[in-house]
Scaffold this motif. Structure first.
Motif, PDB file in Angstrom:
ATOM      1  N   SER A   1      -7.731  -1.143   3.847  1.00  0.00           N
ATOM      2  CA  SER A   1      -8.493  -0.596   2.383  1.00  0.00           C
ATOM      3  C   SER A   1      -7.311  -0.779   1.791  1.00  0.00           C
ATOM      4  O   SER A   1      -6.554  -0.866   1.679  1.00  0.00           O
TER       5      SER A   1
ATOM      6  N   GLU B   1     -15.763   2.993   4.568  1.00  0.00           N
ATOM      7  CA  GLU B   1     -14.926   2.092   5.760  1.00  0.00           C
ATOM      8  C   GLU B   1     -15.813   2.166   7.064  1.00  0.00           C
ATOM      9  O   GLU B   1     -16.585   2.734   7.131  1.00  0.00           O
TER      10      GLU B   1
ATOM     11  N   ASN C   1      -6.283  -0.159  -0.898  1.00  0.00           N
ATOM     12  CA  ASN C   1      -5.855   0.487  -2.596  1.00  0.00           C
ATOM     13  C   ASN C   1      -4.686   1.574  -1.873  1.00  0.00           C
ATOM     14  O   ASN C   1      -3.902   1.107  -0.759  1.00  0.00           O
TER      15      ASN C   1
ATOM     16  N   SER D   1     -10.544   4.576  -0.950  1.00  0.00           N
ATOM     17  CA  SER D   1     -10.410   3.252  -0.598  1.00  0.00           C
ATOM     18  C   SER D   1     -11.486   2.510  -2.196  1.00  0.00           C
ATOM     19  O   SER D   1     -12.119   3.300  -2.618  1.00  0.00           O
TER      20      SER D   1
ATOM     21  N   HIS E   1      -6.600  12.236   2.852  1.00  0.00           N
ATOM     22  CA  HIS E   1      -7.554  10.449   2.403  1.00  0.00           C
ATOM     23  C   HIS E   1      -7.560  10.873   1.238  1.00  0.00           C
ATOM     24  O   HIS E   1      -8.243  11.704   0.978  1.00  0.00           O
TER      25      HIS E   1
ATOM     26  N   LYS F   1       0.718  -1.508   0.342  1.00  0.00           N
ATOM     27  CA  LYS F   1       0.018   0.070   0.027  1.00  0.00           C
ATOM     28  C   LYS F   1       0.924   1.246   0.007  1.00  0.00           C
ATOM     29  O   LYS F   1       0.594   2.596  -0.307  1.00  0.00           O
TER      30      LYS F   1
ATOM     31  N   ARG G   1       1.771   2.418   3.303  1.00  0.00           N
ATOM     32  CA  ARG G   1       1.417   2.719   3.989  1.00  0.00           C
ATOM     33  C   ARG G   1       2.412   3.240   5.205  1.00  0.00           C
ATOM     34  O   ARG G   1       3.060   2.453   5.241  1.00  0.00           O
TER      35      ARG G   1
HETATM   36 MG    MG Z   1      -7.775   2.931   4.273  1.00  0.00          MG
END
Ligand code: MG
Ligand code: AMP
Length: 343
Positions: A145, A182, A147, A153, A238, A58, A60
Motif C-alpha cells: 500500500s 487491501e 502509505n 492505507s 497498523h 514507506k 517499511r
Molecule cells: Mg500496507
C-alpha cells in the motif's frame, strides 16, 4: 530519495501518462498507482535495488514482505515454483481481483521482496489502469500500500500525495479505490489453505471454491509476545490515525447512549450515517450499518479525517464481522490497538 515527484493523472487505460510511469518503473524507479483495493507503491519486483526503494519510501520494516502484481496468468510461472490445483481454481474464480495467493517462490525473486521467506505473495489486480501499466512495463510489480508505514492505507490519490510527495518518482492519480481495503491474503503453502488477512474476497467465497479453508488466529486476535506471525504484516500496529481509536461493541441504541455520555476534549464518534442525528459528539461517518461494503469503502478515509479534524479519541461502532465486515473489523482492531469496550 528522488529529487522530485512527478504527479500525473490517468483517466483511462489508453492515457499516455501510463506509458510515462511504465518507463519510470522499467528504469528501476518507484510510483504510487491506483488499484481496486487501495493505491499501491510499485517498483520492479525482479530488482532488489528497485524493491529497496519501496521500503525506504514507506519506512517499511524489512521483515514485512511485498505483494507481486501481474497482469496476465502467463507471468505466474516465472514468479512461483509450483502452481497447485487450488491456485488454478482460485485464479479462475477470483482473478483479476482482490485476492493474493502465497506460493513457493522461484529462486530469482529477490530476498528483499519476500523478506527472506521461501514463499512469495502474488496478485492480479482488476483495475484497468493498473493492468495497462503492468502490461506496458512488461515486468511484475512489487507493490505494498502507498502509505507511510503505520498510516491508514491510501484510497484516494490525495492520500498518496500526503504521504509520499518527495519520496517516490511518480504518483499516478485516478479515481478513489472501489473496495477501499487491501486484498485478501491466502496461503496455499500449508496443508489446508489459510486466510492470513481478510479482504474483498470473503472466507465464504473462498470456501465455495476450495472447500476447507482455515482463518489464521491473528486475524481477530493480538499476537502473543514473541509469537511468529504467519503474515508478518499482521503483527504491526497498523492503519492508525493519531487519535486513539476505541471500538464500542454495542447495538445502535447502546452505542449512541454511550457516546453521548463522553465529554472529554477531542472526543469523536466514528459512526454510521444514520446515527449522526442522535449523536451529540462531532461525528466522522463510515457508511451505513446494513452494508459492510460501505464501511470498507469509507474506513481509511474516515481514519485520516479524524486526524484532519484534530480528534484525540474516536469511539468507533463495531462492524458486523461477517462477509467483508471481517476485513473491516480486522483493520479497525489494528487501528485501535485491539482496544474494544462493551458499555
Ligand atoms: Mg500496507
Ligand atoms: P501490503 O502490501 O502493505 O498490503 O501488505 C502485504 C501483506 O502481505 C502483509 O501483511 C504481508 O505480511 C503479507 N505477505 C506478503 N508476502 C507474504 C508471504 N510470503 N508470506 C506471508 N505473508 C506475506
Amino acid at each position: 530519495m528522488p529529487e522530485s515527484t512527478l504527479i500525473l493523472r490517468a483517466d483511462s487505460p489508453d492515457a499516455p501518462e501510463i506509458k510515462t510511469v511504465a518507463e519510470i518503473l522499467k528504469k528501476g524507479g518507484t510510483a504510487a498507482i491506483p488499484t481496486e483495493t487501495v493505491y499501491g507503491l510499485a517498483a520492479n519486483a525482479l530488482s532488489a535495488e528497485a524493491a529497496a526503494k519501496i521500503f525506504a519510501a514507506k519506512g517499511r520494516p524489512a521483515d514485512n514482505p511485498l505483494i507481486v502484481h501481474i497482469a496476465d496468468l502467463s507471468q505466474l510461472a516465472d514468479i512461483v515454483s509450483e502452481i497447485p490445483e487450488s491456485a488454478k481454481k482460485l485464479a479462475e474464480n477470483f482473478w483479476p481481483g482482490p485476492l493474493t495467493m502465497i506460493l513457493p517462490k522461484q529462486p530469482h525473486i529477490p530476498e528483499i521482496v519476500t523478506a527472506g521467506l521461501n514463499t512469495v505473495a502474488v496478485r492480479m489486480p482488476s483495475h484497468p489502469i493498473a493492468r495497462a501499466l503492468i502490461a506496458q512495463a512488461a515486468i511484475p510489480l512489487a507493490a505494498p500500500s502507498a502509505n507511510r508505514s503505520g498510516r491508514p492505507s491510501p484510497t484516494s490519490w490525495r492520500h498518496c500525495v500526503e504521504d509520499l510527495d518527495g519520496r517516490v518518482d511518480a504518483i499516478l492519480c485516478a479515481d478513489d479505490c472501489d473496495i477501499g481495503l487491501e486484498s485478501t491474503v491466502i496461503t496455499l503453502a500449508t496443508a489446508v489453505p489459510k486466510v492470513l488477512r481478510p479482504g474483498g474476497i470473503t472466507v465464504e467465497q473462498l470456501r465455495s471454491v476450495l472447500g476447507e479453508v482455515e482463518v489464521d488466529s491473528a486475524v481477530l486476535k493480538e499476537l502473543a509476545p514473541g509469537a511468529v506471525a504467519a503474515s508478518p504484516g499482521m503483527k504491526y500496529k497498523h492503519y492508525a490515525p493519531r487519535a486513539s481509536v476505541i471500538i464500542v461493541d454495542a447495538d445502535a441504541d447502546s452505542y449512541i447512549d454511550f457516546v453521548n455520555t463522553r465529554t472529554e476534549a477531542g472526543a469523536f464518534a466514528l459512526c454510521f450515517e444514520e446515527d449522526v442525528p442522535r449523536i451529540q459528539l462531532p461525528c466522522v461517518t463510515c457508511g451505513t450499518a446494513d452494508d459492510e461494503a460501505t464501511y470498507a469503502h469509507a474506513l481509511f478515509t474516515a481514519l485520516r479525517e479524524l486526524d484532519e479534524k484534530g480528534a484525540a479519541v474516536a469511539y468507533a461502532r463495531k462492524p458486523s464481522a461477517s462477509g467483508v465486515g471481517l476485513a473491516v473489523y480486522n483493520r479497525l482492531l489494528r487501528a485501535a490497538g485491539f482496544h474494544v469496550i462493551k458499555p
